[in-house]
Scaffold this active site. Structure first.
Site, PDB file in Angstrom:
ATOM      1  N   CYS A   1       0.824  -1.207   0.000  1.00 48.23           N
ATOM      2  CA  CYS A   1       0.000   0.000   0.000  1.00 48.23           C
ATOM      3  C   CYS A   1       0.858   1.256   0.000  1.00 48.23           C
ATOM      4  O   CYS A   1       0.332   2.365   0.030  1.00 48.23           O
ATOM      5  CB  CYS A   1      -0.916   0.014   1.222  1.00 48.23           C
ATOM      6  SG  CYS A   1      -0.007   0.156   2.782  1.00 48.23           S
ATOM      7  N   GLY A   2       2.166   1.098  -0.022  1.00 45.88           N
ATOM      8  CA  GLY A   2       3.063   2.251  -0.019  1.00 45.88           C
ATOM      9  C   GLY A   2       3.794   2.444   1.288  1.00 45.88           C
ATOM     10  O   GLY A   2       4.880   3.012   1.319  1.00 45.88           O
TER      11      GLY A   2
END
Length: 244
Positions: free
Chosen positions: A239-240
């Site tokens: 998700c980063g």
């Protein structure tokens, strides 16, 4: 293993940082999860924080780290699109484990983002990455800064995906030490820990979910699918928060 100088390590290129931590990581591989947490608390600088998405197996790292370091700030980046079951799970674990929960969100509301950008998660990899930057990465960066974090614990495991298969116990990310105490645990070890300590999986585990994030980018597992394919339409695993 000696104490490490975060400022000095941050001055090095990424490859040199990895090499500088190699000997320490070789020793950390020999320790159990509790030993890794204890070592980090003794040898790495504070403030200390723990991040959690309150996903399928979140109770493990939350319990493990919190029992060794009670009242450690637990960072949740809330997109506003989590499953209702996740919000209930957050409340349940926060109460049961007496968590010092710190919730961070994007500076713009979900409704504002949709009005301005549309549904970013339907716009391919580029849209997903922009969505993650706004709702996950920026709030996490803000949390680390506001909490003066220098050592960050997280519950990633090598078994979860190809992108995590070669992660070390100790690294530097976003300018702080990042410690992954259960990085080498398999699903059986997770299950045994939950059973031993009277903890539960996320409620959606019983409905066939292997990984849980936002409602619009999480799929129930189906035969033939990998865990990675249940998130972000199979386009991404991370998700980063754990990239870079």
């Amino acid at each position: 293993m000696s104490k490490l100088d975060l400022n000095a390590l941050n001055e090095l290129p990424k490859v040199d940082r990895i090499l500088a931590l190699a000997e320490t990581n070789a020793e950390l591989e020999k320790l159990d999860a509790e030993g890794r947490v204890a070592w980090a608390l003794d040898n790495l600088p504070g403030e200390y924080v723990l991040s959690s998405s309150f996903g399928i197996q979140a109770a493990v790292s939350l319990h493990l780290v919190n029992q060794i370091r009670p009242d450690i700030p637990v960072i949740l980046t809330d997109t506003g699109y989590l499953f209702p079951e996740t919000y209930r799970f957050i409340d349940e674990l926060t109460d049961k484990l007496k968590l010092n929960l710190k919730v961070y969100r994007a500076t713009e509301s979900a409704a504002w983002q949709e009005a301005r950008y549309g549904k970013l998660w339907e716009q391919g990899v580029e849209g997903i990455e922009k969505y993650n930057d706004i709702n996950k990465v920026e709030p996490m960066n803000r949390a680390l800064k506001e909490l003066n974090a220098q050592t960050w614990f997280a519950g990633l495991r090598r078994e979860q995906s190809g992108s995590r298969a070669n992660l070390p116990v100790l690294a530097i990310q976003r300018g702080v030490f990042k410690v992954l105490p259960i990085i080498d645990w398999d699903n059986r070890t997770i299950y045994q820990y939950l059973q031993k300590h009277g903890l539960k999986y996320h409620p959606l585990w019983d409905e066939g979910y292997l990984s849980v994030g936002d409602t619009h980018t999480t799929r129930k597992w189906e035969p033939g699918m990998s865990e990675e394919e249940t998130r972000f339409f199979g386009l991404k695993r991370e998700c980063g928060l754990h990239e870079g």
